[in-house]
Motif scaffolding. Structure first.
Motif: not given
Length: 309
Positions: A237-239, A280-283, A289-290, A296-297
């Motif tokens: 959702v944040i992404f 999916p966990y690395l994603l 991080i992004i 942007r956060s």
């Protein structure tokens, strides 16, 4: 994913497509539910518990009643109950919604494991499929294009929710409460009531997403069913910047990432298999991080979320 093996390396994109149509559905429902909740100014980190409880309740009701669709309804109702518990607790003075969410996540998972032990062996009726691959004579293609109605409902729900936020009185109220509680009170809206209804509705969506896990794919009940999909959906959702349409796109991305490892294994590629399973966990980690960038956060974040204060 094994169905893709006979096609050689062409089976990899086919397997990923099959995963997108299957694995993305829980991500989609949980992320839409959390998007609605956070639009009202509240964070619910407990949706992993809603997802697991929904999976257990849906499977149990489907087994007892013989109707998987009754199981879906029961899963949604169970999600609503946990959502109502979260909403009530967060409406009390000096209560942190993040801490409540973590507590209810652990409560929901533990309760589901305890109540679901008798359901590990029985086989419940599964949700039916819609075969969009009827035109092909290739069994692998027909398998990959077997779609469940819940996926189609979730795909339709995303634009409906996005339109509602922008064009309906209900959407205006939710966004006003989420952006400024003081402004909402000045307009005569009951802030706690709006947030409670939004949290309960979000819990319903998460419960329905859980029913997909137990009643369609993988299609059984066990204690390792979710693998953290509820928590990953919150990061999603944040992404997606609190946009239901972007939640849909991100859910499809997560579904494809989750199916990459099994698709590669189906064609005999085993080197680094566990690394691909961790995609999916690395994603999720990369997204967090992004998303933590100072520039942007907080873009598009509702003003009343605790992370913005």
């Amino acid at each position: 994913m094994e169905e893709a093996a006979a096609l050689g390396w062409w089976g990899v994109p086919l397997g990923v497509l099959a995963g997108v149509l299957r694995v993305s559905t829980p991500f989609l429902f949980v992320s839409l539910g959390e998007c609605l909740t956070e639009k009202s100014g509240r964070i619910n980190l407990g949706l992993e518990g809603n997802l697991v409880m929904g999976a257990m309740a849906g499977y149990g009701v489907s087994f007892v009643s013989g109707s998987p669709w009754l199981g879906v309804v029961a899963a949604g109702v169970m999600g609503m109950v946990l959502g109502a518990m979260h909403a009530w607790a967060c409406s009390q003075p000096r209560v942190n919604d993040i801490a409540v969410g973590i507590s209810l996540m652990l409560f929901g998972i533990g309760l589901a494991f305890f109540l679901g032990k008798p359901l590990i062996q029985p086989t419940a009726p599964r949700l039916p499929t819609i075969n969009f691959g009827w035109w092909s004579d290739t069994p692998q293609i027909r398998f990959a294009l077997e779609v469940n109605a819940l996926f189609l409902i979730g795909v339709a729900l995303a634009p409906i929710m996005a339109w509602s936020f922008k064009n309906t009185r209900w959407g205006l109220i939710v966004r006003t409460v989420g952006d400024s509680a003081d402004a909402a009170r000045a307009m005569g809206y009951h802030v706690n009531r709006v947030r409670m209804l939004s949290t309960v509705a979000g819990g319903f969506f998460a419960g329905v997403g859980g029913s997909f896990l137990s009643l369609f794919y993988p299609g059984s009940w066990n204690e390792g069913l979710s693998s953290g999909q509820g928590l990953m959906a919150v990061a999603l959702v944040i992404f997606a910047r609190w946009d239901p349409i972007k939640c849909l796109y991100a859910a499809l991305l997560f579904g494809g990432a989750s199916s990459l490892g099994p698709a590669l294994q189906s064609v005999g590629f085993s080197e680094g298999y566990y690394l691909f399973n961790a995609a999916p966990y690395l994603l999720t980690l990369a997204i967090m991080i992004i998303s933590s960038s100072p520039r942007r956060s907080l873009i598009s974040a509702p003003g009343e979320l605790s992370v913005t204060k």
